[in-house]
Design a protein around this motif. Structure first.
Motif, PDB file in Angstrom:
ATOM      1  N   LYS A  45       0.813  -1.224   0.000  1.00  0.00           N
ATOM      2  CA  LYS A  45       0.000   0.000   0.000  1.00  0.00           C
ATOM      3  C   LYS A  45       0.843   1.270   0.000  1.00  0.00           C
ATOM      4  O   LYS A  45       1.975   1.270   0.499  1.00  0.00           O
ATOM      5  CB  LYS A  45      -0.906   0.033   1.247  1.00  0.00           C
ATOM      6  N   GLU A  46       0.253   2.351  -0.509  1.00  0.00           N
ATOM      7  CA  GLU A  46       0.874   3.665  -0.387  1.00  0.00           C
ATOM      8  C   GLU A  46       0.099   4.465   0.656  1.00  0.00           C
ATOM      9  O   GLU A  46      -1.083   4.739   0.486  1.00  0.00           O
ATOM     10  CB  GLU A  46       0.864   4.426  -1.709  1.00  0.00           C
ATOM     11  N   GLY A  47       0.799   4.801   1.737  1.00  0.00           N
ATOM     12  CA  GLY A  47       0.194   5.661   2.758  1.00  0.00           C
ATOM     13  C   GLY A  47       0.725   7.069   2.584  1.00  0.00           C
ATOM     14  O   GLY A  47       0.180   7.870   1.834  1.00  0.00           O
ATOM     15  N   CYS A  48       1.837   7.354   3.224  1.00  0.00           N
ATOM     16  CA  CYS A  48       2.402   8.710   3.217  1.00  0.00           C
ATOM     17  C   CYS A  48       3.163   9.021   1.934  1.00  0.00           C
ATOM     18  O   CYS A  48       3.216  10.168   1.501  1.00  0.00           O
ATOM     19  CB  CYS A  48       3.327   8.866   4.414  1.00  0.00           C
ATOM     20  N   GLY A  49       3.803   8.006   1.347  1.00  0.00           N
ATOM     21  CA  GLY A  49       4.612   8.239   0.141  1.00  0.00           C
ATOM     22  C   GLY A  49       5.966   8.876   0.399  1.00  0.00           C
ATOM     23  O   GLY A  49       6.695   9.196  -0.534  1.00  0.00           O
ATOM     24  N   VAL A  50       6.316   9.077   1.675  1.00  0.00           N
ATOM     25  CA  VAL A  50       7.596   9.744   1.984  1.00  0.00           C
ATOM     26  C   VAL A  50       8.419   8.999   3.038  1.00  0.00           C
ATOM     27  O   VAL A  50       9.251   9.586   3.715  1.00  0.00           O
ATOM     28  CB  VAL A  50       7.363  11.209   2.433  1.00  0.00           C
ATOM     29  N   GLY A  51       8.173   7.693   3.204  1.00  0.00           N
ATOM     30  CA  GLY A  51       9.031   6.916   4.093  1.00  0.00           C
ATOM     31  C   GLY A  51       8.719   7.040   5.575  1.00  0.00           C
ATOM     32  O   GLY A  51       9.588   6.767   6.401  1.00  0.00           O
ATOM     33  N   GLU A  52       7.495   7.425   5.910  1.00  0.00           N
ATOM     34  CA  GLU A  52       7.167   7.627   7.329  1.00  0.00           C
ATOM     35  C   GLU A  52       6.243   6.574   7.928  1.00  0.00           C
ATOM     36  O   GLU A  52       6.255   6.356   9.136  1.00  0.00           O
ATOM     37  CB  GLU A  52       6.502   9.002   7.517  1.00  0.00           C
ATOM     38  N   VAL A  60      13.746  -6.625   0.477  1.00  0.00           N
ATOM     39  CA  VAL A  60      14.660  -6.690  -0.674  1.00  0.00           C
ATOM     40  C   VAL A  60      15.923  -7.380  -0.172  1.00  0.00           C
ATOM     41  O   VAL A  60      16.611  -6.851   0.717  1.00  0.00           O
ATOM     42  CB  VAL A  60      14.977  -5.281  -1.214  1.00  0.00           C
ATOM     43  N   ASP A  61      16.185  -8.563  -0.716  1.00  0.00           N
ATOM     44  CA  ASP A  61      17.289  -9.392  -0.206  1.00  0.00           C
ATOM     45  C   ASP A  61      17.203  -9.501   1.318  1.00  0.00           C
ATOM     46  O   ASP A  61      18.207  -9.357   2.046  1.00  0.00           O
ATOM     47  CB  ASP A  61      18.656  -8.854  -0.640  1.00  0.00           C
ATOM     48  N   GLU A  62      15.976  -9.731   1.789  1.00  0.00           N
ATOM     49  CA  GLU A  62      15.653  -9.955   3.211  1.00  0.00           C
ATOM     50  C   GLU A  62      15.820  -8.712   4.091  1.00  0.00           C
ATOM     51  O   GLU A  62      15.745  -8.821   5.321  1.00  0.00           O
ATOM     52  CB  GLU A  62      16.452 -11.139   3.797  1.00  0.00           C
ATOM     53  N   VAL A  63      16.035  -7.560   3.486  1.00  0.00           N
ATOM     54  CA  VAL A  63      16.104  -6.316   4.260  1.00  0.00           C
ATOM     55  C   VAL A  63      14.782  -5.568   4.092  1.00  0.00           C
ATOM     56  O   VAL A  63      14.286  -5.411   2.966  1.00  0.00           O
ATOM     57  CB  VAL A  63      17.275  -5.423   3.776  1.00  0.00           C
ATOM     58  N   LEU A  64      14.204  -5.126   5.214  1.00  0.00           N
ATOM     59  CA  LEU A  64      12.934  -4.401   5.172  1.00  0.00           C
ATOM     60  C   LEU A  64      13.168  -3.001   4.613  1.00  0.00           C
ATOM     61  O   LEU A  64      14.015  -2.267   5.142  1.00  0.00           O
ATOM     62  CB  LEU A  64      12.369  -4.322   6.597  1.00  0.00           C
ATOM     63  N   VAL A  65      12.425  -2.645   3.565  1.00  0.00           N
ATOM     64  CA  VAL A  65      12.583  -1.300   2.995  1.00  0.00           C
ATOM     65  C   VAL A  65      11.213  -0.666   2.791  1.00  0.00           C
ATOM     66  O   VAL A  65      10.208  -1.350   2.632  1.00  0.00           O
ATOM     67  CB  VAL A  65      13.345  -1.307   1.636  1.00  0.00           C
ATOM     68  N   ASP A  66      11.210   0.677   2.796  1.00  0.00           N
ATOM     69  CA  ASP A  66      10.016   1.429   2.405  1.00  0.00           C
ATOM     70  C   ASP A  66      10.052   1.569   0.893  1.00  0.00           C
ATOM     71  O   ASP A  66      10.861   2.336   0.357  1.00  0.00           O
ATOM     72  CB  ASP A  66      10.013   2.820   3.060  1.00  0.00           C
ATOM     73  N   SER A  67       9.179   0.846   0.207  1.00  0.00           N
ATOM     74  CA  SER A  67       9.289   0.801  -1.257  1.00  0.00           C
ATOM     75  C   SER A  67       8.910   2.124  -1.914  1.00  0.00           C
ATOM     76  O   SER A  67       9.231   2.339  -3.081  1.00  0.00           O
ATOM     77  CB  SER A  67       8.442  -0.339  -1.822  1.00  0.00           C
ATOM     78  N   CYS A  68       8.256   3.035  -1.179  1.00  0.00           N
ATOM     79  CA  CYS A  68       7.894   4.340  -1.772  1.00  0.00           C
ATOM     80  C   CYS A  68       9.107   5.238  -1.945  1.00  0.00           C
ATOM     81  O   CYS A  68       9.081   6.149  -2.763  1.00  0.00           O
ATOM     82  CB  CYS A  68       6.829   5.035  -0.926  1.00  0.00           C
ATOM     83  N   ILE A  69      10.165   5.001  -1.165  1.00  0.00           N
ATOM     84  CA  ILE A  69      11.358   5.849  -1.289  1.00  0.00           C
ATOM     85  C   ILE A  69      12.568   5.014  -1.723  1.00  0.00           C
ATOM     86  O   ILE A  69      13.710   5.364  -1.450  1.00  0.00           O
ATOM     87  CB  ILE A  69      11.665   6.618   0.017  1.00  0.00           C
TER      88      ILE A  69
END
Ligand code: FES
Ligand code: FES
Length: 162
Positions: A45-52, A60-69
């Motif tokens: 989902k897209e919530g804030c769109g700015v990593g918050e 990504v390669d088992e690392v949690l990332v905010d895909s919007c940023i």
């Protein structure tokens, strides 16, 4: 990643939920846009769109990332896991099952991101003694507007038990 063409597109190779993909993408696109718009994986989902808020969390390669940023081109050669890949053979993952059993879902908007954060946390700490504070810190990047944190905490505690 092969060379960028004049229109700002380039080819990348990655796997998404275990499936190899060769994708021709706009270099300005975020991973969230790639998943939702190009691959139809709208569970993220897209919530804030700015990593918050963490609604867009994926691994990504088992690392949690905010895909919007996170730029889509950065996943070249990497493995992406999204919420769509967590259930196998018609069975929910242990984390998903614990969320259901503990009633850790209200409106559900934050849930895919929380599931990925919990999955990352549980896979790193399986079988270990962890405190409620550690679980909270492990989910510090995820916000729930329905304030369902207590049941999410219980679901993670349940998932950590052997
Ligand atoms: S939508 Fe990505 S962190 Fe909020
Ligand atoms: S369940 Fe509604 S935002 Fe978290």
């Amino acid at each position: 990643m092969t060379g960028q063409n004049d229109n700002g597109f380039t080819r990348i190779q990655c796997t998404v939920n275990g499936v190899p993909r060769s994708l021709f993408i706009d270099v300005r696109k975020s991973l969230l846009e790639l998943l939702r718009q190009d691959l139809g994986l709208t569970g993220t989902k897209e919530g804030c769109g700015v990593g918050e808020c963490g609604a867009c969390s994926v691994l990504v390669d088992e690392v949690l990332v905010d895909s919007c940023i996170y730029l889509a081109v950065w996943v070249d050669g990497k493995a992406i896991r999204t919420v769509e890949g967590e259930a196998r053979d018609g069975r929910l993952s242990p984390v998903q099952q614990a969320y259901v059993e503990e009633g850790a879902v209200q409106c559900g908007f934050c849930t895919p991101g929380f599931i990925m954060a919990s999955t990352s946390f549980v896979e790193k700490h399986q079988g270990q003694e962890v405190s409620a504070d550690q679980i909270r810190k492990g989910h510090a990047g995820n916000l729930c507007r329905c304030t369902g944190y207590q049941n999410i905490l219980k679901a993670v505690e349940k998932s950590l038990k052997p």
